[in-house]
Design a protein around this motif. Structure first.
Motif, PDB file in Angstrom:
ATOM      1  N   VAL A 183       0.850  -1.187   0.000  1.00  0.00           N
ATOM      2  CA  VAL A 183       0.000   0.000   0.000  1.00  0.00           C
ATOM      3  C   VAL A 183       0.889   1.242   0.000  1.00  0.00           C
ATOM      4  CG1 VAL A 183      -1.793   1.273   1.210  1.00  0.00           C
ATOM      5  CG2 VAL A 183      -1.803  -1.237   1.254  1.00  0.00           C
ATOM      6  N   LYS A 184       0.582   2.167  -0.907  1.00  0.00           N
ATOM      7  CA  LYS A 184       1.365   3.403  -1.008  1.00  0.00           C
ATOM      8  C   LYS A 184       0.420   4.595  -1.075  1.00  0.00           C
ATOM      9  CE  LYS A 184       5.330   5.610  -1.803  1.00  0.00           C
ATOM     10  NZ  LYS A 184       6.468   5.604  -0.866  1.00  0.00           N
ATOM     11  N   HIS A 185       0.730   5.651  -0.320  1.00  0.00           N
ATOM     12  CA  HIS A 185      -0.045   6.888  -0.353  1.00  0.00           C
ATOM     13  C   HIS A 185       0.737   7.935  -1.144  1.00  0.00           C
ATOM     14  CE1 HIS A 185      -3.247   5.856   2.634  1.00  0.00           C
ATOM     15  NE2 HIS A 185      -2.352   4.931   2.933  1.00  0.00           N
ATOM     16  N   LEU A 186       0.099   8.509  -2.150  1.00  0.00           N
ATOM     17  CA  LEU A 186       0.764   9.443  -3.052  1.00  0.00           C
ATOM     18  C   LEU A 186       0.129  10.825  -2.979  1.00  0.00           C
ATOM     19  CD1 LEU A 186       0.940   7.047  -6.144  1.00  0.00           C
ATOM     20  CD2 LEU A 186       2.758   7.497  -4.499  1.00  0.00           C
ATOM     21  N   ASN A 187       0.957  11.843  -3.201  1.00  0.00           N
ATOM     22  CA  ASN A 187       0.502  13.225  -3.188  1.00  0.00           C
ATOM     23  C   ASN A 187       0.581  13.786  -4.606  1.00  0.00           C
ATOM     24  OD1 ASN A 187      -0.106  15.885  -2.752  1.00  0.00           O
ATOM     25  ND2 ASN A 187       1.576  16.296  -1.338  1.00  0.00           N
ATOM     26  N   LEU A 188      -0.562  13.918  -5.258  1.00  0.00           N
ATOM     27  CA  LEU A 188      -0.580  14.402  -6.630  1.00  0.00           C
ATOM     28  C   LEU A 188      -0.478  15.921  -6.713  1.00  0.00           C
ATOM     29  CD1 LEU A 188      -3.276  12.115  -8.291  1.00  0.00           C
ATOM     30  CD2 LEU A 188      -0.811  11.800  -8.156  1.00  0.00           C
ATOM     31  N   GLU A 189      -0.464  16.582  -5.565  1.00  0.00           N
ATOM     32  CA  GLU A 189      -0.265  18.028  -5.558  1.00  0.00           C
ATOM     33  C   GLU A 189       1.232  18.375  -5.613  1.00  0.00           C
ATOM     34  OE1 GLU A 189      -2.231  19.729  -2.233  1.00  0.00           O
ATOM     35  OE2 GLU A 189      -4.181  18.869  -2.715  1.00  0.00           O
ATOM     36  N   ASP A 190       2.064  17.358  -5.360  1.00  0.00           N
ATOM     37  CA  ASP A 190       3.514  17.555  -5.333  1.00  0.00           C
ATOM     38  C   ASP A 190       4.131  17.006  -6.613  1.00  0.00           C
ATOM     39  OD1 ASP A 190       6.263  17.576  -4.792  1.00  0.00           O
ATOM     40  OD2 ASP A 190       5.921  17.283  -2.654  1.00  0.00           O
ATOM     41  N   ALA A 191       4.933  17.814  -7.287  1.00  0.00           N
ATOM     42  CA  ALA A 191       5.536  17.407  -8.561  1.00  0.00           C
ATOM     43  C   ALA A 191       6.522  16.262  -8.407  1.00  0.00           C
ATOM     44  CB  ALA A 191       6.238  18.603  -9.208  1.00  0.00           C
ATOM     45  N   SER A 192       6.916  15.926  -7.186  1.00  0.00           N
ATOM     46  CA  SER A 192       7.842  14.809  -6.977  1.00  0.00           C
ATOM     47  C   SER A 192       7.236  13.473  -7.375  1.00  0.00           C
ATOM     48  CB  SER A 192       8.282  14.750  -5.506  1.00  0.00           C
ATOM     49  OG  SER A 192       7.175  14.488  -4.657  1.00  0.00           O
ATOM     50  N   ILE A 193       5.913  13.445  -7.612  1.00  0.00           N
ATOM     51  CA  ILE A 193       5.229  12.219  -8.034  1.00  0.00           C
ATOM     52  C   ILE A 193       5.841  11.675  -9.328  1.00  0.00           C
ATOM     53  CG2 ILE A 193       3.467  13.529  -9.273  1.00  0.00           C
ATOM     54  CD1 ILE A 193       2.958  10.160  -7.490  1.00  0.00           C
ATOM     55  N   PHE A 194       6.387  12.577 -10.161  1.00  0.00           N
ATOM     56  CA  PHE A 194       6.975  12.154 -11.431  1.00  0.00           C
ATOM     57  C   PHE A 194       8.212  11.283 -11.239  1.00  0.00           C
ATOM     58  CE2 PHE A 194       4.791  16.093 -12.930  1.00  0.00           C
ATOM     59  CZ  PHE A 194       3.922  15.470 -13.817  1.00  0.00           C
ATOM     60  N   GLY A 195       8.830  11.358 -10.071  1.00  0.00           N
ATOM     61  CA  GLY A 195      10.022  10.562  -9.811  1.00  0.00           C
ATOM     62  C   GLY A 195       9.734   9.311  -9.011  1.00  0.00           C
ATOM     63  N   SER A 196       8.473   9.045  -8.706  1.00  0.00           N
ATOM     64  CA  SER A 196       8.109   7.884  -7.905  1.00  0.00           C
ATOM     65  C   SER A 196       7.889   6.658  -8.783  1.00  0.00           C
ATOM     66  CB  SER A 196       6.831   8.174  -7.113  1.00  0.00           C
ATOM     67  OG  SER A 196       6.333   7.004  -6.494  1.00  0.00           O
ATOM     68  N   GLU A 197       8.348   5.493  -8.316  1.00  0.00           N
ATOM     69  CA  GLU A 197       8.121   4.255  -9.058  1.00  0.00           C
ATOM     70  C   GLU A 197       6.641   3.891  -9.096  1.00  0.00           C
ATOM     71  OE1 GLU A 197       9.494   0.657  -7.248  1.00  0.00           O
ATOM     72  OE2 GLU A 197       9.493   1.548  -5.244  1.00  0.00           O
ATOM     73  N   TRP A 198       5.852   4.558  -8.261  1.00  0.00           N
ATOM     74  CA  TRP A 198       4.409   4.309  -8.227  1.00  0.00           C
ATOM     75  C   TRP A 198       3.645   5.217  -9.180  1.00  0.00           C
ATOM     76  CZ3 TRP A 198       1.973   0.707  -4.845  1.00  0.00           C
ATOM     77  CH2 TRP A 198       2.854   0.026  -4.007  1.00  0.00           C
ATOM     78  N   TYR A 199       4.353   6.062  -9.918  1.00  0.00           N
ATOM     79  CA  TYR A 199       3.689   6.955 -10.867  1.00  0.00           C
ATOM     80  C   TYR A 199       2.973   6.157 -11.955  1.00  0.00           C
ATOM     81  CZ  TYR A 199       3.013  10.375 -14.584  1.00  0.00           C
ATOM     82  OH  TYR A 199       2.461  11.167 -15.574  1.00  0.00           O
ATOM     83  N   TYR A 200       3.524   5.008 -12.304  1.00  0.00           N
ATOM     84  CA  TYR A 200       2.890   4.147 -13.295  1.00  0.00           C
ATOM     85  C   TYR A 200       2.097   3.049 -12.598  1.00  0.00           C
ATOM     86  CZ  TYR A 200       5.590   6.265 -17.074  1.00  0.00           C
ATOM     87  OH  TYR A 200       6.108   7.148 -17.980  1.00  0.00           O
ATOM     88  N   ALA A 201       0.802   2.972 -12.890  1.00  0.00           N
ATOM     89  CA  ALA A 201      -0.037   1.906 -12.350  1.00  0.00           C
ATOM     90  C   ALA A 201       0.259   0.612 -13.103  1.00  0.00           C
ATOM     91  CB  ALA A 201      -1.517   2.267 -12.498  1.00  0.00           C
ATOM     92  N   ARG A 202       0.318  -0.485 -12.366  1.00  0.00           N
ATOM     93  CA  ARG A 202       0.647  -1.790 -12.944  1.00  0.00           C
ATOM     94  C   ARG A 202      -0.565  -2.725 -12.900  1.00  0.00           C
ATOM     95  NH1 ARG A 202       6.808  -2.893 -10.593  1.00  0.00           N
ATOM     96  NH2 ARG A 202       7.740  -0.993 -11.466  1.00  0.00           N
ATOM     97  N   PRO A 203      -0.468  -3.874 -13.575  1.00  0.00           N
ATOM     98  CA  PRO A 203      -1.614  -4.787 -13.627  1.00  0.00           C
ATOM     99  C   PRO A 203      -2.178  -5.105 -12.251  1.00  0.00           C
ATOM    100  CG  PRO A 203       0.083  -5.523 -15.133  1.00  0.00           C
ATOM    101  CD  PRO A 203       0.676  -4.397 -14.355  1.00  0.00           C
ATOM    102  N   ASN A 204      -3.508  -5.028 -12.165  1.00  0.00           N
ATOM    103  CA  ASN A 204      -4.280  -5.382 -10.969  1.00  0.00           C
ATOM    104  C   ASN A 204      -4.100  -4.403  -9.811  1.00  0.00           C
ATOM    105  OD1 ASN A 204      -5.218  -7.753 -12.323  1.00  0.00           O
ATOM    106  ND2 ASN A 204      -3.281  -8.760 -11.801  1.00  0.00           N
ATOM    107  N   ASP A 205      -3.514  -3.237 -10.078  1.00  0.00           N
ATOM    108  CA  ASP A 205      -3.455  -2.187  -9.059  1.00  0.00           C
ATOM    109  C   ASP A 205      -4.867  -1.709  -8.728  1.00  0.00           C
ATOM    110  OD1 ASP A 205      -0.745  -2.234  -8.819  1.00  0.00           O
ATOM    111  OD2 ASP A 205      -0.382  -0.239  -9.652  1.00  0.00           O
ATOM    112  N   ILE A 206      -5.065  -1.320  -7.469  1.00  0.00           N
ATOM    113  CA  ILE A 206      -6.307  -0.678  -7.037  1.00  0.00           C
ATOM    114  C   ILE A 206      -5.954   0.750  -6.625  1.00  0.00           C
ATOM    115  CG2 ILE A 206      -8.189  -0.685  -5.362  1.00  0.00           C
ATOM    116  CD1 ILE A 206      -7.821  -3.703  -5.116  1.00  0.00           C
ATOM    117  N   ILE A 207      -6.587   1.713  -7.277  1.00  0.00           N
ATOM    118  CA  ILE A 207      -6.345   3.128  -6.983  1.00  0.00           C
ATOM    119  C   ILE A 207      -7.578   3.678  -6.271  1.00  0.00           C
ATOM    120  CG2 ILE A 207      -5.834   5.402  -7.962  1.00  0.00           C
ATOM    121  CD1 ILE A 207      -4.681   3.902 -10.408  1.00  0.00           C
ATOM    122  N   TYR A 208      -7.362   4.164  -5.050  1.00  0.00           N
ATOM    123  CA  TYR A 208      -8.489   4.653  -4.256  1.00  0.00           C
ATOM    124  C   TYR A 208      -8.274   6.130  -3.906  1.00  0.00           C
ATOM    125  CZ  TYR A 208     -11.777   5.251  -0.407  1.00  0.00           C
ATOM    126  OH  TYR A 208     -12.776   5.708   0.415  1.00  0.00           O
TER     127      TYR A 208
END
Length: 248
Positions: A183-208
């Protein structure tokens, strides 16, 4: 008038994407889109061969003895990867698929079909991979994922975007890896999201997308107050009309 004044005085939190992104800048350490998912047992593959032999193409593309259904109707059958990691193909029989990437497997099948089909090209996609998006979005949905991954922003756009009550600064992603769920919590208000390995959703991911409960409660109270004031104003207006008629 009072209702309009109260509504205009309400302050809202700025919830734009990438608030920390400077204007006219260059991002470094941007995460690359080079992840390649391995085929595994239970996958359903969409495969297509194209060559100078249309008859052989048609027979091969109809599928093998073991077919899988994507659940989206009979028009989308595929090649089922069995528990032993193999699939059944025309001309080739049982071929090992599990453990290869899509590109590796396509190249392998292309080489094995050369004796039967001239100038053959082979493409492979996943038919049963998906991403689930739910919570405070315009249209909670299940997104088919035929390739390896999908940018998180694209997944949100395909699900109608984050609503006004959604928290862009606390997006939860649940990812299955082996027998674990991360489980990972991401902040889409912060531009650092572009450098996160979680920026790309992978098969069977659940985005809430979580709901901003405080903002939702305030909005509900504001709407309730506005409705009450509107009723009071209507009642006063009606009373004034009645008094005016009585006086006249």
């Amino acid at each position: 008038l009072l209702t309009a004044m109260m509504a205009s005085c309400v302050t809202t939190r700025n919830t734009d994407y990438f608030q920390t992104l400077s204007r006219d800048t260059t991002l470094n350490n941007f995460v690359t889109n080079d992840f390649e998912n391995k085929i595994q047992a239970g996958d359903i593959l969409g495969m297509k061969a194209t060559s100078l032999n249309a008859v052989e193409d048609g027979i091969f593309n109809q599928g093998g003895a073991e077919m899988g259904s994507t659940g989206s109707g009979a028009g989308n059958p595929g090649f089922l990867v069995k528990q032993n990691g193999k699939i059944s193909l025309h001309r080739l029989g049982e071929v090992q698929a599990a453990g290869f990437t899509r590109k590796e497997f396509a190249a392998q099948i292309k080489d094995q079909l050369q004796p039967f089909m001239k100038d053959v090209l082979v493409s492979v996609i996943f038919l049963n991979h998906k991403i689930t998006v739910l919570g405070a979005v315009g249209a909670p949905t299940v997104i088919p994922l035929q390739t390896e991954q999908l940018p998180l922003i694209d997944a949100l756009v395909l699900s109608g975007g984050v609503t006004e009550k959604g928290k862009k600064n606390d997006v939860m992603v649940i990812r299955e890896e082996g027998n674990q769920k991360k489980v990972k919590h991401l902040n889409l208000e912060d531009a650092s999201i572009f450098g996160s390995e979680w920026y790309y959703a992978r098969p069977n991911d659940i985005i809430y997308i979580k709901t901003d409960q405080e903002a939702a409660i305030k909005a509900e109270k504001r709407n309730s107050l506005q409705s009450s004031l509107a009723l009071v104003a209507s009642g006063i207006g009606l009373l004034l009309i009645i008094i005016d008629r009585i006086i006249k």
